[in-house]
Design a protein around this motif. Sequence first.
Motif, short mmCIF file in Angstrom:
data_model
loop_
_atom_site.label_atom_id
_atom_site.label_comp_id
_atom_site.label_asym_id
_atom_site.label_seq_id
_atom_site.Cartn_x
_atom_site.Cartn_y
_atom_site.Cartn_z
N GLY A 89 0.71 -1.24 -0.08
CA GLY A 89 -0.06 -0.01 -0.27
C GLY A 89 0.95 1.18 -0.07
O GLY A 89 0.38 2.16 -0.38
N ALA A 90 2.04 1.32 0.24
CA ALA A 90 3.07 2.33 0.56
C ALA A 90 3.20 3.05 -0.87
O ALA A 90 3.40 4.00 -1.04
CB ALA A 90 4.39 1.92 1.27
N LEU A 91 3.28 2.16 -1.97
CA LEU A 91 3.29 2.52 -3.50
C LEU A 91 2.32 3.75 -3.64
O LEU A 91 2.51 4.71 -4.21
CB LEU A 91 3.25 1.54 -4.48
CG LEU A 91 4.44 0.73 -4.62
CD1 LEU A 91 4.31 -0.61 -5.50
CD2 LEU A 91 5.53 1.47 -4.93
N VAL A 92 1.23 3.19 -3.04
CA VAL A 92 -0.05 4.15 -3.35
C VAL A 92 0.17 5.54 -2.68
O VAL A 92 -0.12 6.46 -3.22
CB VAL A 92 -1.23 3.44 -2.95
CG1 VAL A 92 -2.57 4.53 -3.21
CG2 VAL A 92 -1.43 2.32 -3.95
N THR A 93 0.48 5.48 -1.15
CA THR A 93 0.79 6.65 -0.54
C THR A 93 1.95 7.30 -0.92
O THR A 93 1.82 8.58 -1.01
CB THR A 93 1.07 6.14 0.84
OG1 THR A 93 2.28 5.66 1.12
CG2 THR A 93 -0.11 5.75 1.49
N LEU A 94 2.83 6.76 -1.67
CA LEU A 94 4.07 7.66 -2.52
C LEU A 94 3.31 8.35 -3.63
O LEU A 94 3.58 9.65 -3.53
CB LEU A 94 5.00 6.67 -2.95
CG LEU A 94 6.43 7.54 -3.77
CD1 LEU A 94 7.23 8.07 -2.72
CD2 LEU A 94 6.81 6.21 -4.39
N LEU A 95 2.46 7.69 -4.26
CA LEU A 95 1.72 8.44 -5.40
C LEU A 95 1.02 9.81 -5.06
O LEU A 95 0.87 10.66 -5.40
CB LEU A 95 1.05 7.47 -6.29
CG LEU A 95 2.00 6.47 -7.00
CD1 LEU A 95 0.97 5.91 -7.98
CD2 LEU A 95 3.18 7.17 -7.75
N THR A 96 0.25 9.16 -3.96
CA THR A 96 -0.72 10.21 -3.16
C THR A 96 -0.10 11.43 -2.80
O THR A 96 -0.22 12.68 -3.06
CB THR A 96 -1.45 9.70 -2.15
OG1 THR A 96 -2.02 8.50 -2.39
CG2 THR A 96 -2.75 10.54 -1.56
N GLY A 97 1.17 11.21 -2.34
CA GLY A 97 2.16 12.24 -1.64
C GLY A 97 2.39 13.10 -3.05
O GLY A 97 2.44 14.41 -2.87
N ILE A 98 2.79 12.76 -3.88
CA ILE A 98 3.35 13.27 -5.08
C ILE A 98 2.38 14.35 -5.79
O ILE A 98 2.24 15.31 -5.95
CB ILE A 98 3.83 12.50 -6.22
CG1 ILE A 98 4.93 11.73 -6.12
CG2 ILE A 98 3.63 13.18 -7.72
CD1 ILE A 98 5.62 10.57 -6.69
N LEU A 99 1.29 13.51 -5.82
CA LEU A 99 -0.10 14.45 -6.46
C LEU A 99 -0.51 15.54 -5.48
O LEU A 99 -1.08 16.55 -5.98
CB LEU A 99 -1.38 13.40 -6.48
CG LEU A 99 -1.10 12.13 -7.36
CD1 LEU A 99 -2.27 11.42 -7.80
CD2 LEU A 99 -0.61 12.59 -8.81
N VAL A 100 -0.53 15.37 -4.16
CA VAL A 100 -0.83 16.34 -3.26
C VAL A 100 0.15 17.69 -3.39
O VAL A 100 -0.40 18.70 -3.51
CB VAL A 100 -0.64 15.88 -1.67
CG1 VAL A 100 -0.58 17.08 -0.83
CG2 VAL A 100 -1.75 14.91 -1.38
N ALA A 101 1.37 17.30 -3.63
CA ALA A 101 2.21 18.51 -3.79
C ALA A 101 2.29 18.99 -5.30
O ALA A 101 1.87 20.24 -5.49
CB ALA A 101 3.71 18.13 -3.36
N ALA A 102 2.60 18.02 -6.21
CA ALA A 102 2.51 18.57 -7.74
C ALA A 102 1.30 19.07 -8.17
O ALA A 102 1.13 19.84 -8.91
CB ALA A 102 3.30 17.46 -8.38
N GLY A 103 0.53 18.38 -7.87
CA GLY A 103 -1.26 18.70 -8.19
C GLY A 103 -1.57 20.22 -8.01
O GLY A 103 -2.27 20.74 -8.94
N GLU A 104 -0.66 20.74 -7.06
CA GLU A 104 -0.95 22.32 -7.11
C GLU A 104 -0.45 23.30 -8.15
O GLU A 104 -0.91 24.19 -8.58
CB GLU A 104 -0.59 22.91 -5.85
CG GLU A 104 -0.98 22.54 -4.50
CD GLU A 104 -1.53 23.42 -3.79
OE1 GLU A 104 -1.52 24.64 -4.09
OE2 GLU A 104 -2.29 23.08 -2.58
N TYR A 105 0.43 22.70 -8.91
CA TYR A 105 1.09 23.14 -9.98
C TYR A 105 0.28 22.71 -11.22
O TYR A 105 0.02 23.59 -12.16
CB TYR A 105 2.60 22.96 -10.22
CG TYR A 105 3.31 23.71 -9.00
CD1 TYR A 105 3.72 24.84 -9.05
CD2 TYR A 105 3.80 22.66 -8.07
CE1 TYR A 105 4.39 25.30 -8.17
CE2 TYR A 105 4.42 23.23 -6.82
CZ TYR A 105 4.85 24.54 -7.01
OH TYR A 105 5.42 25.11 -6.02
N ARG A 106 -0.41 21.61 -11.25
CA ARG A 106 -1.16 21.08 -12.12
C ARG A 106 -2.38 21.78 -12.48
O ARG A 106 -2.63 22.12 -13.56
CB ARG A 106 -1.20 19.67 -12.17
CG ARG A 106 -1.92 19.19 -13.19
CD ARG A 106 -2.24 17.66 -13.08
NE ARG A 106 -3.04 17.15 -13.95
CZ ARG A 106 -3.16 16.61 -15.18
NH1 ARG A 106 -1.98 16.72 -15.88
NH2 ARG A 106 -4.15 16.27 -15.95
#
Lengths: 245, 294
Positions: free
Chosen positions: A63-80
């Motif tokens: 499940g950690a793979l998914v939390t890694l991706l979630t973390g990326i989306l939380v941060a980089a999503g603001e720019y997207r």
Amino acid sequence: MRELVAAEWLKLRTTRLPYGMVGAAIGLAVAAVAGGVLATARSDTALTSTRGLDQVLSLAGTGALVTLLTGILVAAGEYRHGTATDTFLTAPRRHRVVIAKLAVGAALGLATGLMTATTGLGTAAALFQMEGDTLPLGDGEVWLILAGTLGYATLFAVLGVALGTLIRNQVLAVAVALAWIGIVEHILISLAPAVGRWLPAMAGQAVVRAPIEEMLPPLGGLAVLTTYAVVVGAFGLRAAVSRDV
Amino acid sequence: MIEFKGLTKRYGEHRAVDGLSFSAPAGQVTGFVGPNGAGKTTAFRCLLGLAQPTAGAALIDGHRYRDLPRPRRQVGVMLESTGFHPARTGRNHLRVLAWAAGIDSAQIDDLLELVGLRGAADRRVGGYSLGMRQRLGLAGALLGDPPTIVLDEPVNGLDPAGVSWVRRLLRAWASEGRTVVVSSHLLTELAQVADRVVVIRAGRLVAEAEVGSLADSVTVRVDRPDAMAAALQAAGMTYELRADGAIWVPGRDPAEIGHIAAGASVAVTELARSTAGDSLEALFFTATGGADHA
């Protein structure tokens, strides 16, 4: 600072992202644990042995793979989505935003870890029964693995936020993370395990006590993983503060 | 008050903003005009701490934006680059801003009412029209009831009723003593709302004018320009004799000029009245060279 953390939390729960991601993490953990039980039951390893437990329950850590991706989306999503402008207009001392995001990422990672650990445990218990065994809940190994699952999911979420802060292009950040874990680490662990075991996903595997040769000890893995999160987080912080938005 | 003091922003060799200096006083609407790529947005981004100036400074009431203790309560901002998460509702977008800024979110309903989004408040922003997004952006700018307001192209995407609504808002804010800076490429729109206009081109200030002084000018052509000029001077009028022989007289109407021409016994060959908008446009095209905006 408290206001920023509260706002980040509100941001998270007013999108569909966390619900989908938690669902995906649980699904992945349940499927992996179920597969692990069925495979182990058909091997020479006894399900209830320490190695058997490690082999099965460590898979809840996927499940950690998914939390890694979630973390990326939380941060980089603001720019997207272009919301970074408003975010930094509200908090022009940008390091505070990054810290709030890291904190919220950690909380989400922990919550996800808790859910994957419990559903993984439930899945294992049910399938042990099916295989004519009983999951030894009195065995400390079970709880050490589950505790490791929480640490793995939490630190990977933090690492994801850090990575998404450093690499603002969401697609690129996700691609880098997937290529690293899916390709680079696999190559390194098979070619040079002495090096490979120091890499983030392998350190995570050590934390959840996956029975892989030449792994770091669990606490060593935890320390290594924490170091990655802190170092990438520091680079992300510096980039977020100095770069133009 | 907003002050730009020799602001320069370079990207590599390209000077997006080049030694820009002007100030926008409180109680006035300052229009910030320039062709696309003139550096308006970059100047705003430097002002608002989103981009680091290469040299110079841009200050709000004497402070850098980054040093403002409560930026949302001090400066209301709407930039073109401001985005919205498509899955978040309009109301939640404002709640996020309010929470982060420590502003009471109880006023959000009133704000949604004010910008005309009450009915759409609980819909996802992804389904909003451009005009609705502009309204939501304005609501975000107003959230902290700020004394300084910076808007980048606020009427883009608004229907005529929306445009006139924004115009009234801007005037109301200025009359309350707020500092209002608004960029637009819609010159006639600015002429109706701004007290002053600042024109930039290629990152430099090229013209600055009070809109009042641009109002109702007259351009006249006569057979003997020198005699006409002398008569205007005798009548105590300000005028400008242009290279092509036309005479431009600000702040007068055609009847006055016609009388003076008759008195001076010159034959009028052309007499044209310009509104503030026309004058602003003329100023803009003269200042910016026109070609790359036409």
